[in-house]
Design an enzyme around this catalytic site. Structure first.
Site, PDB file in Angstrom:
ATOM      1  N   TYR A  94       0.825  -1.210   0.000  1.00 38.26           N
ATOM      2  CA  TYR A  94       0.000   0.000   0.000  1.00 38.26           C
ATOM      3  C   TYR A  94       0.854   1.252   0.000  1.00 38.26           C
ATOM      4  CZ  TYR A  94       0.904   1.055   4.957  1.00 38.26           C
ATOM      5  OH  TYR A  94       1.507   1.395   6.152  1.00 38.26           O
TER       6      TYR A  94
ATOM      7  N   LYS B 120       6.400  -1.942   2.000  1.00 39.30           N
ATOM      8  CA  LYS B 120       5.225  -1.310   2.593  1.00 39.30           C
ATOM      9  C   LYS B 120       4.046  -2.281   2.472  1.00 39.30           C
ATOM     10  CE  LYS B 120       3.300   3.329   3.102  1.00 39.30           C
ATOM     11  NZ  LYS B 120       3.388   3.327   4.551  1.00 39.30           N
TER      12      LYS B 120
ATOM     13  N   GLU C 156      12.682   2.732  14.117  1.00 39.12           N
ATOM     14  CA  GLU C 156      11.752   3.788  13.696  1.00 39.12           C
ATOM     15  C   GLU C 156      10.573   3.824  14.665  1.00 39.12           C
ATOM     16  OE1 GLU C 156      10.220   2.965   9.719  1.00 39.12           O
ATOM     17  OE2 GLU C 156      10.109   0.831  10.117  1.00 39.12           O
TER      18      GLU C 156
ATOM     19  N   LEU D  31      11.191   1.325   7.005  1.00 40.40           N
ATOM     20  CA  LEU D  31      10.596   1.724   5.735  1.00 40.40           C
ATOM     21  C   LEU D  31      11.335   2.975   5.248  1.00 40.40           C
ATOM     22  CD1 LEU D  31       8.068   1.044   3.864  1.00 40.40           C
ATOM     23  CD2 LEU D  31       7.194   3.189   4.759  1.00 40.40           C
TER      24      LEU D  31
HETATM   25  N1  PDD Z   1       3.214   5.267   7.376  1.00 40.11           N
HETATM   26  N2  PDD Z   1       7.891   3.862   8.721  1.00 40.11           N
HETATM   27  C1  PDD Z   1       6.740   3.167   8.752  1.00 40.11           C
HETATM   28  C2  PDD Z   1       6.705   1.866   9.456  1.00 40.11           C
HETATM   29  C3  PDD Z   1       5.593   3.688   8.129  1.00 40.11           C
HETATM   30  O1  PDD Z   1       4.443   2.991   8.140  1.00 40.11           O
HETATM   31  C4  PDD Z   1       5.652   4.963   7.503  1.00 40.11           C
HETATM   32  C5  PDD Z   1       4.455   5.565   6.810  1.00 40.11           C
HETATM   33  C6  PDD Z   1       6.886   5.656   7.502  1.00 40.11           C
HETATM   34  C7  PDD Z   1       7.050   7.000   6.835  1.00 40.11           C
HETATM   35  O2  PDD Z   1       6.887   6.901   5.448  1.00 40.11           O
HETATM   36  P1  PDD Z   1       6.421   8.154   4.589  1.00 40.11           P
HETATM   37  O3  PDD Z   1       7.305   9.288   4.957  1.00 40.11           O
HETATM   38  O4  PDD Z   1       6.617   7.702   3.201  1.00 40.11           O
HETATM   39  O5  PDD Z   1       4.975   8.437   4.913  1.00 40.11           O
HETATM   40  C8  PDD Z   1       7.981   5.058   8.117  1.00 40.11           C
HETATM   41  C9  PDD Z   1       2.025   5.697   6.675  1.00 40.11           C
HETATM   42  C10 PDD Z   1       1.796   7.159   6.774  1.00 40.11           C
HETATM   43  C11 PDD Z   1       0.847   4.847   7.117  1.00 40.11           C
HETATM   44  O6  PDD Z   1       1.029   3.657   7.250  1.00 40.11           O
HETATM   45  O7  PDD Z   1      -0.255   5.372   7.279  1.00 40.11           O
END
Ligand code: PDD
Length: 285
Positions: free
Chosen positions: A31, A147, A179, A203
């Site tokens: 996703y 993801k 993270e 991620l």
């Molecule tokens: N989450 N690490 C994890 C585990 C994440 O699920 C996310 C993003 C990030 C940051 O990624 P980005 O900067 O591309 O949004 C890091 C999204 C927002 C979610 O699952 O809703």
């Protein structure tokens, strides 16, 4: 609510997902979440790039090109009409019967795409005052760079932190800070910015790409190296980043103040620069 369902835009009541869909059965899908600001799909190219990369990692052959998909998303966003929100989309490996663990033959099974857009605004109060983190062991798998829609590891960690009264989990694997439960994590010590390097343990965030660029522009030294829980406890500042949380200060961890217990100077500088970068992109649209 309108849903993009494969190549159609339909009302949510019309969507039919097979109970044998591999996403539903196995969490076999990926996703993305893109923030929409004033109608702009922010950092769309980078999100699509990561999506295609993740599809390759799970041997999912997407039945459209990036350009076709982008057009589909834009048409959908236009039809939904939400100017400030978050676009969620996912693709699963589709329905293969009978239920078998093996990847289905790509010629026989169509991936299933769904997307929706929900109105969202910037979490201003939290961005201004910061949030509270709590350490939680990182018990997720070793493909955190994918993801994946299988988010049970992240969900368990977040809920463990929430049960203890914290806003988010700060994940620790072998003594190293990886993270947060759905964001990347950063600390500042003696004016230097630190974050975990990309790889299979985190991620690779799209917001992280932007913060990297902004740090360089602002002359803030960035070191992408693993750091320990003890180092984080001694840090001057801490924040997390994601498309939804943006640059979010973390002002305490396990009940102990980070620095003086207020959002840090460098955190605020990056937060401001991040908002300005969005505004610039919106103007150029
Ligand atoms: N989450 N690490 C994890 C585990 C994440 O699920 C996310 C993003 C990030 C940051 O990624 P980005 O900067 O591309 O949004 C890091 C999204 C927002 C979610 O699952 O809703």
């Amino acid at each position: 609510m309108k849903i993009l369902w494969n190549d159609k835009i339909v009302d949510e009541s019309e969507v039919r997902i097979d109970t044998e869909d591999r996403g539903y059965q196995f969490g076999d899908g990926i996703y993305e979440v893109i923030r929409i600001y004033d109608g702009l799909l922010y950092m769309e190219e980078e999100h699509l790039e990561r999506f295609w990369h993740c599809a390759n990692k799970i041997r999912l052959s997407l039945p459209f090109t990036k350009e076709e998909f982008s057009q589909r998303l834009h048409k959908f966003a236009e039809e939904v009409g939400i100017k400030n929100g978050r676009l969620y989309f996912q693709v699963t490996h589709g329905t293969a019967k009978p239920r078998l663990h093996d990847f289905p033959d790509a010629k026989e099974v169509m991936p299933v795409l769904t997307a929706d857009i929900q109105a969202t605004s910037r979490p201003n109060e939290k961005l201004e005052n910061g949030i509270h983190g709590g350490f939680v062991p990182d018990k997720r798998w070793l493909h955190c760079d994918i993801k994946s829609i299988s988010l049970l590891g992240n969900i368990l960690a977040l809920n463990e932190a929430k049960e203890k009264g914290y806003d988010d989990a700060i994940l620790i694997r072998d003594g190293i800070v990886t993270e947060a439960s759905s964001s990347n994590l950063w600390m500042v010590k003696d004016g230097i910015l630190y974050t975990h390097p990309d790889g299979e343990l985190i991620l690779p965030g799209i917001t992280k790409i932007k913060v990297r660029q902004l740090a360089e522009k602002l002359g803030i030294q960035l070191i992408e190296e693993p750091f320990t829980k003890e180092q984080l406890i001694e840090a001057d500042e801490c924040f997390k980043t994601s498309s939804v949380a943006e640059v979010m200060p973390i002002i305490s961890i396990d009940g102990k103040n980070v620095g003086n217990g207020n959002p840090g100077i460098i955190t605020k500088q990056l937060q401001k620069a991040y908002i300005e970068a969005i505004e610039e992109s919106v103007k150029k649209m």
